[in-house]
Each structure stands twice: as structure tokens, then as C-alpha cells.
Design an enzyme around this catalytic site. Structure first.
Site, PDB file in Angstrom:
ATOM      1  N   HIS A   1      -0.564   8.241  19.496  1.00  0.00           N
ATOM      2  CA  HIS A   1       0.738   7.549  19.420  1.00  0.00           C
ATOM      3  C   HIS A   1       1.102   7.519  17.940  1.00  0.00           C
ATOM      4  CE1 HIS A   1       3.951   4.903  20.441  1.00  0.00           C
ATOM      5  NE2 HIS A   1       3.422   3.837  19.882  1.00  0.00           N
TER       6      HIS A   1
ATOM      7  N   ALA B   1       3.960 -13.473  21.187  1.00  0.00           N
ATOM      8  CA  ALA B   1       5.259 -13.740  21.818  1.00  0.00           C
ATOM      9  C   ALA B   1       6.383 -13.286  20.918  1.00  0.00           C
ATOM     10  CB  ALA B   1       5.381 -15.231  22.130  1.00  0.00           C
ATOM     11  N   GLY B   2       6.127 -12.201  20.189  1.00  0.00           N
ATOM     12  CA  GLY B   2       7.166 -11.633  19.322  1.00  0.00           C
ATOM     13  C   GLY B   2       8.103 -10.755  20.134  1.00  0.00           C
ATOM     14  N   ASN B   3       8.702  -9.790  19.459  1.00  0.00           N
ATOM     15  CA  ASN B   3       9.695  -8.949  20.138  1.00  0.00           C
ATOM     16  C   ASN B   3       9.104  -8.222  21.340  1.00  0.00           C
ATOM     17  OD1 ASN B   3      11.763  -9.587  18.372  1.00  0.00           O
ATOM     18  ND2 ASN B   3      11.240  -7.950  16.941  1.00  0.00           N
ATOM     19  N   VAL B   4       7.949  -7.584  21.144  1.00  0.00           N
ATOM     20  CA  VAL B   4       7.378  -6.807  22.244  1.00  0.00           C
ATOM     21  C   VAL B   4       6.799  -7.738  23.317  1.00  0.00           C
ATOM     22  CG1 VAL B   4       5.647  -5.090  22.907  1.00  0.00           C
ATOM     23  CG2 VAL B   4       6.903  -4.812  20.763  1.00  0.00           C
ATOM     24  N   GLY B   5       5.977  -8.699  22.893  1.00  0.00           N
ATOM     25  CA  GLY B   5       5.305  -9.579  23.862  1.00  0.00           C
ATOM     26  C   GLY B   5       6.288 -10.329  24.744  1.00  0.00           C
TER      27      GLY B   5
ATOM     28  N   ASN C   1      -0.474  -1.842  16.740  1.00  0.00           N
ATOM     29  CA  ASN C   1      -0.643  -0.559  16.056  1.00  0.00           C
ATOM     30  C   ASN C   1      -1.596  -0.648  14.868  1.00  0.00           C
ATOM     31  OD1 ASN C   1       0.865   1.559  17.304  1.00  0.00           O
ATOM     32  ND2 ASN C   1       2.707   0.341  16.922  1.00  0.00           N
TER      33      ASN C   1
ATOM     34  N   ARG D   1       2.334   3.780  11.430  1.00  0.00           N
ATOM     35  CA  ARG D   1       1.563   2.837  12.241  1.00  0.00           C
ATOM     36  C   ARG D   1       0.188   2.612  11.610  1.00  0.00           C
ATOM     37  NH1 ARG D   1       4.272   6.131  16.279  1.00  0.00           N
ATOM     38  NH2 ARG D   1       5.793   4.856  17.385  1.00  0.00           N
TER      39      ARG D   1
HETATM   40  N1  APR Z   1      -2.829 -14.649  17.778  1.00  0.00           N
HETATM   41  C1  APR Z   1      -1.700 -14.725  18.530  1.00  0.00           C
HETATM   42  N2  APR Z   1      -0.508 -14.243  18.116  1.00  0.00           N
HETATM   43  C2  APR Z   1      -0.472 -13.673  16.903  1.00  0.00           C
HETATM   44  C3  APR Z   1      -1.600 -13.552  16.067  1.00  0.00           C
HETATM   45  C4  APR Z   1      -2.822 -14.079  16.555  1.00  0.00           C
HETATM   46  N3  APR Z   1      -3.939 -14.022  15.852  1.00  0.00           N
HETATM   47  N4  APR Z   1      -1.222 -12.935  14.925  1.00  0.00           N
HETATM   48  C5  APR Z   1       0.080 -12.653  15.045  1.00  0.00           C
HETATM   49  N5  APR Z   1       0.543 -13.102  16.230  1.00  0.00           N
HETATM   50  C6  APR Z   1       1.896 -13.038  16.780  1.00  0.00           C
HETATM   51  C7  APR Z   1       2.965 -13.367  15.746  1.00  0.00           C
HETATM   52  O1  APR Z   1       3.083 -14.770  15.546  1.00  0.00           O
HETATM   53  C8  APR Z   1       4.200 -12.764  16.383  1.00  0.00           C
HETATM   54  O2  APR Z   1       4.925 -13.680  17.187  1.00  0.00           O
HETATM   55  O3  APR Z   1       2.201 -11.716  17.179  1.00  0.00           O
HETATM   56  C9  APR Z   1       3.629 -11.634  17.278  1.00  0.00           C
HETATM   57  C10 APR Z   1       4.068 -10.262  16.835  1.00  0.00           C
HETATM   58  O4  APR Z   1       5.439 -10.183  17.070  1.00  0.00           O
HETATM   59  P1  APR Z   1       6.449  -9.360  16.159  1.00  0.00           P
HETATM   60  O5  APR Z   1       6.181  -9.668  14.734  1.00  0.00           O
HETATM   61  O6  APR Z   1       7.816  -9.566  16.715  1.00  0.00           O
HETATM   62  O7  APR Z   1       5.963  -7.849  16.399  1.00  0.00           O
HETATM   63  P2  APR Z   1       6.347  -6.902  17.624  1.00  0.00           P
HETATM   64  O8  APR Z   1       7.555  -6.125  17.287  1.00  0.00           O
HETATM   65  O9  APR Z   1       6.295  -7.685  18.881  1.00  0.00           O
HETATM   66  O10 APR Z   1       5.137  -5.876  17.570  1.00  0.00           O
HETATM   67  C11 APR Z   1       3.822  -6.276  17.922  1.00  0.00           C
HETATM   68  O11 APR Z   1       3.230  -4.122  18.746  1.00  0.00           O
HETATM   69  O12 APR Z   1       4.450  -2.143  18.703  1.00  0.00           O
HETATM   70  C12 APR Z   1       3.421  -2.888  18.090  1.00  0.00           C
HETATM   71  O13 APR Z   1       3.488  -2.171  15.777  1.00  0.00           O
HETATM   72  C13 APR Z   1       3.752  -3.226  16.665  1.00  0.00           C
HETATM   73  O14 APR Z   1       1.579  -4.025  16.058  1.00  0.00           O
HETATM   74  C14 APR Z   1       2.883  -4.424  16.426  1.00  0.00           C
HETATM   75  C15 APR Z   1       2.864  -5.106  17.796  1.00  0.00           C
END
Ligand code: APR
Length: 316
Positions: free
Chosen positions: A180, A8-12, A120, A88
Site C-alpha cells: 500500500h 475516532a479520527g477521520n477514518v475511524g 500507516n 506513508r
Molecule cells: N489510542 C487511541 N487513539 C489514538 C491513539 C492511541 N494511542 N493515538 C492517536 N489516537 C487517535 C487520535 O486521537 C485521532 O483521533 O487516532 C485518531 C487518528 O485520527 P486522524 O488524525 O483523523 O487520522 P486519520 O485520517 O483517521 O488516519 C488514521 O489511518 O489512513 C491511516 O495514515 C492514516 O495512520 C493514519 C490512520
């Protein structure tokens, strides 16, 4: 139709938000390992629903895979993003462990789900997902080509503007195949067009070269500006893939998929045009690449194989 987004980070969170705004799914479950983050973001989205006309129910959970039960599509964004100066590929060790454990948990509750990998290095993570789960290849795909193609269209439109043609972005067509990867992705200039007019007939070679160069470093440019990797276009791209599957739209979209003879390649995942529908990858479309593009695609394949070699431990 239920969709799960892991991470649920930026992308999710952006993926969940765009899916909700498009109203094609009945339910989106947003899952994160960080306590409360997914719950909070889901609640925030739901509080926008009365204003935005959202009928989709978005719920957030902390690592509770039981809540993801019976999902038709699962998007995997969990993992660490790049920081400025990182490629990446630098993320492979950390993200391989995360992706593998997430996929096992997901399939325990949604054994029939179609999996979309975002983490990535995405081509390698898609390959890892396919190999470690032994799922049929139509059910595992990675995001890359659609996002890179959208960036290619953006940069072509920029060049059209510079040439005095105030082009709408939606009038520009272009496709990116291959990995990619900043160095080896392959923007297909020979198929790029402005409303059916071949781009080579309307832009100078220098302008096209500039659009190609900018496309290739598109992700890195944003990482440099923002300090972490981008999310608006990646989120929109993933939501488009999910929507295409959920509505069985059978659109031609470049995605990272497992090749088994197509494009003369075997045993790797890389970006090629596919028809996407309810079964996931309905068909891989083998298009002829011109001499330079074929060479670039082969270089991209070589780089993807080199990255996959680092997965030996994760696949053991
Ligand atoms: N289970 C569930 N969530 C997890 C886990 C896990 N085991 N490990 C990490 N996370 C969550 C983190 O808590 C965080 O909220 O994944 C989320 C990642 O979010 P961001 O750090 O904001 O990253 P984001 O920019 O969303 O990118 C996610 O997509 O584009 C690719 O390179 C990027 O690999 C990265 C992914």
C-alpha cells in the site's frame, strides 16, 4: 456481533458510521485517546439513527478498553495521518509505538478478535501486529488492496468516460496487489475488465497507463487536495472488510496478509487476494502474474522488507 474501532479520527469515525448504516453489527465501540471525541462522534451518529434506520448501537469511550470486551473484529486506525509531501513510510516511528500499545490493550479484552490494521505505513504495521502478538495469521490483516482497487476502478472508469463510454463504476473490475505504497503498488491490468471485457480490449495503452499512474498516486492526490489523508473511501473499504467477516461472506478481496510461501515469499505482510470470512483470512489465493506484474510485485516486496527493517526496535 460486536466491533471495536480504535481511533475516532477521520477514518475511524467514518468506519463506525458506515458499519452502523449497513446494520450488520449489533454494536460498535469507538475508542480514542482524546477525551470526549469518541463519545461525541458516537452520540452524533446515534442521533442520525432514527432518520437512517440504524439499529446498530454505537458507543464512544475515552481509552476505556474494558468497554471493548468480547469484540469479534477490532479495527486499528489510531495513529498520525500523512500531511502533504509525506510518504506513508515517514509515519513509522510514531505509529509503531501507538499500534503496539493499542494492540496489547485490545487483546487483553478481546483475545479472540480478528485485527484489521489501517494505521500507516500499513504493511509494516500489519507485520508488527502479527509478530508482536504471535497471533495466527488468519486473524491479522491490513487494509490496502481493497482501497487501492476501488481507486483503480475509479480511474479506469474515468478513462472509459474520456473514451466516450459512460461506464458505471460498479461495472468496472480491477485489483491492486503489492504494498500500500505510492511507488510500488501493483494494479493488475491483465485482470482488469469492463463487465467481463478485458480492459486492454477497450482502452488504449495510453489510457490504461494514465489510470495506473493516477491509481498509484491516488492517496497522495487526495492528501494534496484535502491537507490530510482521505477517509470516505478508506472508511467504506474497512467497513466492507468488517462486514465480509461478520457475515462470513467469503469474498475474494485483496488484503495485506502474512505470506508463508505464497507468491514465493516468506516472512512479510503484503497485499494479495484472499478469501475473507468468519475466521478472517480463510485462504490466500495464489494467482499467476504476468511478466511485468511479477517484476513489479517483487519490487514491492523488496520495498516492504526495507520498511520492515525499521521495525527492529519496536519488535525487540
Ligand atoms: N489510542 C487511541 N487513539 C489514538 C491513539 C492511541 N494511542 N493515538 C492517536 N489516537 C487517535 C487520535 O486521537 C485521532 O483521533 O487516532 C485518531 C487518528 O485520527 P486522524 O488524525 O483523523 O487520522 P486519520 O485520517 O483517521 O488516519 C488514521 O489511518 O489512513 C491511516 O495514515 C492514516 O495512520 C493514519 C490512520
Amino acid at each position: 456481533m460486536k466491533v471495536t474501532v480504535v481511533g475516532a479520527g477521520n477514518v475511524g469515525a467514518t468506519v463506525a458510521n458506515v458499519i452502523a448504516m449497513k446494520n450488520f453489527a449489533s454494536e460498535v465501540v469507538l475508542l480514542d485517546i482524546k477525551e470526549g471525541v469518541a463519545e461525541g462522534k458516537a452520540m452524533d451518529m446515534m442521533q442520525s439513527a432514527p432518520m437512517l434506520g440504524i439499529d446498530t448501537m454505537v458507543t464512544g469511550v475515552t481509552n476505556d478498553y474494558a468497554a471493548t470486551f468480547g469484540s469479534k473484529v477490532v479495527v486499528i486506525t489510531s495513529g498520525v495521518p500523512r500531511k502533504p509531501g509525506m510518504s506513508r513510510e515517514d509515519l513509522i516511528g510514531t505509529n509503531a509505538k501507538i499500534v503496539k500499545s493499542v494492540v496489547d490493550n485490545v487483546l487483553a479484552y478481546s483475545p479472540d478478535a480478528i485485527l484489521i490494521v489501517i494505521s500507516n505505513p500499513m504493511d509494516a504495521m500489519t507485520y508488527l501486529t502479527l509478530k508482536s502478538t504471535k497471533l495466527p495469521r488468519n486473524r491479522v490483516l491490513g487494509l490496502g488492496g481493497l482501497l487501492d482497487s476501488s481507486r483503480f476502478k475509479y480511474y479506469l472508469a474515468q478513462e472509459l468516460h474520456k473514451a466516450g463510454i459512460p461506464a458505471s463504476l460498479t461495472d468496472v473490475d480491477g485489483m491492486v496487489v503489492g504494498g500500500h505504497n505510492d511507488k510500488t503498488m501493483v494494479p493488475l491490468v491483465s485482470y482488469a475488465a469492463y463487465r467481463g471485457i478485458p480492459i486492454t480490449k477497450i482502452l488504449s495503452q495510453a489510457a490504461i497507463d494514465e489510470a495506473v499512474a493516477q491509481t498509484k498516486k491516488g492517496g497522495a492526490t487526495l492528501t494534496g487536495l484535502i491537507g490530510t489523508s482521505a477517509w470516505y473511501a478508506p472508511g467504506a473499504a474497512v467497513a466492507t472488510l468488517v462486514g465480509t467477516i461478520v457475515t462470513d461472506a467469503r469474498k475474494l478481496i485483496p488484503c495485506c496478509v502474512y505470506l508463508d510461501g505464497e507468491y514465493g515469499e516468506h516472512d512479510l505482510c503484503i497485499g494479495v487476494p484472499v478469501i475473507l470470512g468468519a475466521k478472517g483470512v480463510e485462504r490466500i489465493v495464489d494467482v499467476a502474474l504476468d511478466g511485468k506484474e511479477k517484476e513489479a510485485f517483487e519490487a514491492s516486496v523488496k520495498a516492504a522488507r526495507e520498511t520492515n527493517a525499521h521495525l527492529a526496535g519496536a519488535l525487540a
